[in-house]
Write an enzyme that holds these catalytic residues in place. Structure first.
Site, PDB file in Angstrom:
ATOM      1  N   ASP A  76       0.863  -1.184   0.000  1.00 22.19           N
ATOM      2  CA  ASP A  76       0.000   0.000   0.000  1.00 22.19           C
ATOM      3  C   ASP A  76       0.898   1.232   0.000  1.00 22.19           C
ATOM      4  O   ASP A  76       1.173   1.831   1.034  1.00 22.19           O
ATOM      5  CB  ASP A  76      -0.923  -0.012   1.210  1.00 22.19           C
ATOM      6  CG  ASP A  76      -2.016   1.042   1.105  1.00 22.19           C
ATOM      7  OD1 ASP A  76      -2.074   1.736   0.073  1.00 22.19           O
ATOM      8  OD2 ASP A  76      -2.806   1.167   2.059  1.00 22.19           O
ATOM      9  N   ALA A  77       1.375   1.570  -1.195  1.00 19.72           N
ATOM     10  CA  ALA A  77       2.379   2.619  -1.356  1.00 19.72           C
ATOM     11  C   ALA A  77       1.859   3.833  -2.110  1.00 19.72           C
ATOM     12  O   ALA A  77       2.455   4.899  -2.065  1.00 19.72           O
ATOM     13  CB  ALA A  77       3.604   2.050  -2.086  1.00 19.72           C
ATOM     14  N   LYS A  78       0.761   3.649  -2.847  1.00 18.72           N
ATOM     15  CA  LYS A  78       0.116   4.734  -3.616  1.00 18.72           C
ATOM     16  C   LYS A  78       1.129   5.515  -4.450  1.00 18.72           C
ATOM     17  O   LYS A  78       1.170   6.740  -4.435  1.00 18.72           O
ATOM     18  CB  LYS A  78      -0.672   5.649  -2.692  1.00 18.72           C
ATOM     19  CG  LYS A  78      -1.804   4.914  -1.957  1.00 18.72           C
ATOM     20  CD  LYS A  78      -2.579   5.830  -1.041  1.00 18.72           C
ATOM     21  CE  LYS A  78      -3.706   5.063  -0.362  1.00 18.72           C
ATOM     22  NZ  LYS A  78      -3.219   4.085   0.638  1.00 18.72           N
ATOM     23  N   ARG A  79       1.928   4.790  -5.205  1.00 21.59           N
ATOM     24  CA  ARG A  79       2.897   5.413  -6.092  1.00 21.59           C
ATOM     25  C   ARG A  79       2.224   5.876  -7.377  1.00 21.59           C
ATOM     26  O   ARG A  79       1.065   5.565  -7.634  1.00 21.59           O
ATOM     27  CB  ARG A  79       4.039   4.439  -6.402  1.00 21.59           C
ATOM     28  CG  ARG A  79       4.873   3.999  -5.199  1.00 21.59           C
ATOM     29  CD  ARG A  79       5.469   5.185  -4.462  1.00 21.59           C
ATOM     30  NE  ARG A  79       6.564   4.794  -3.573  1.00 21.59           N
ATOM     31  CZ  ARG A  79       6.493   4.724  -2.254  1.00 21.59           C
ATOM     32  NH1 ARG A  79       5.372   5.025  -1.650  1.00 21.59           N
ATOM     33  NH2 ARG A  79       7.539   4.377  -1.518  1.00 21.59           N
ATOM     34  N   THR A 103      -0.546  -0.440  -4.750  1.00 23.41           N
ATOM     35  CA  THR A 103      -1.552   0.587  -5.009  1.00 23.41           C
ATOM     36  C   THR A 103      -0.901   1.736  -5.769  1.00 23.41           C
ATOM     37  O   THR A 103       0.215   2.145  -5.484  1.00 23.41           O
ATOM     38  CB  THR A 103      -2.172   1.102  -3.697  1.00 23.41           C
ATOM     39  OG1 THR A 103      -1.149   1.559  -2.812  1.00 23.41           O
ATOM     40  CG2 THR A 103      -2.982   0.009  -3.013  1.00 23.41           C
TER      41      THR A 103
END
Length: 272
Positions: free
Chosen positions: A91-94, A118
């Site tokens: 869950d890094a939302k890169r 993510t």
């Protein structure tokens, strides 16, 4: 992990539970803080006690990287003890320009061997497609989130009364497929989950917001479940912080078991 393997795990465990690993040093039980690696010790016990019920784990990268190099070491140790048949989500939302995204993808898919990550879609195709070049790896694209500020942009309508999240889902299906792309869809917006399912009938959804955020598991299943289930419902705080005492891992197991039992009923009902 490929799609058929993930579906097989859901069937085998009668569960679509994702356990979010958000190890906050200020919240973990006091007795762990004297451990050489308290974050790892906390996550290890959570994983050991909940693995019977979970089909996915979602480490929130911020809780690890905030600790600097030691945090990255802890993250890798946590990843190493998660059973191989369980789906893993960074869950890094890169999401950045192409060359940068490609290196983010190599970091999480090759160096750390996560199954998925993510990704934020705001910069468009060239920020997302580098993540889709890796076999049996997944992009989980932010589509309709459950945070209060999501309405600042996600539900803005264009001149044809189409909300932005509809455009994101429609356009992104030109980049990926149900075999390598999922969508983040918040649990606190039941009827909107149905809209997303209409737009993406075959894709998996990662659904946060059940538990501490108040989302209804039954409503998520009602609006979001398809023939193969295609849901990963995440619970973080409601499981991992069910107790702050020495019984924290057992309490986490009990909460995971409750959710799995509810999921089993919903799966059986859906099959009929």
């Amino acid at each position: 992990m490929n799609r058929s393997q993930l579906i097989a795990q859901i069937e085998y465990k009668s569960s679509f539970l994702c356990v979010g690993l958000d190890p906050d040093l200020d919240k973990i039980p006091a007795h762990l803080k004297s451990e050489p690696d308290p974050i790892f010790s906390f996550c290890k016990e959570i994983v050991e006690e909940t693995a019977d019920y979970a089909v996915a784990y979602k480490p929130n990268i911020a809780f690890f990287e905030a600790l600097g190099p030691k945090g990255w070491e802890s993250l890798q140790k946590v990843l190493d003890i998660i059973p191989k048949e369980i789906f893993t989500i960074a869950d890094a939302k890169r999401g950045d320009i192409g060359n940068t995204s490609k290196l983010y993808a190599k970091a999480f898919f090759e160096s750390m061997d996560f199954d998925s990550i993510t990704v934020a879609p705001y910069m468009g195709a060239d920020s997302v497609t580098p993540f889709l070049e890796f076999e049996n790896k997944w992009v989980i694209l932010l589509a309709l989130t459950s945070n209060a500020g999501s309405q600042d942009f996600q539900t803005i309508e264009d001149g044809h009364c189409k909300p932005l999240f509809h455009s994101v889902i429609e356009k992104s299906q030109e980049w990926g497929s149900p075999e390598n792309m999922m969508y983040v869809v918040g649990a606190t917006r039941g009827e909107l989950i149905g809209e997303v399912r209409t737009l993406a009938p075959d894709h998996f959804f990662l659904v946060p917001g059940v538990g501490a955020q108040g989302g209804s598991l039954a409503e998520v299943a009602r609006y979001g479940m398809n023939a193969n289930c295609s849901l990963l419902v995440n619970s973080s705080r409601g499981i991992i912080y069910a107790s702050n005492g020495k019984d924290f891992a057992k309490a986490a197991r009990n909460e995971a078991k409750k959710l799995q039992e509810e999921m089993s009923v919903l799966l059986e009902k859906h099959r009929k």
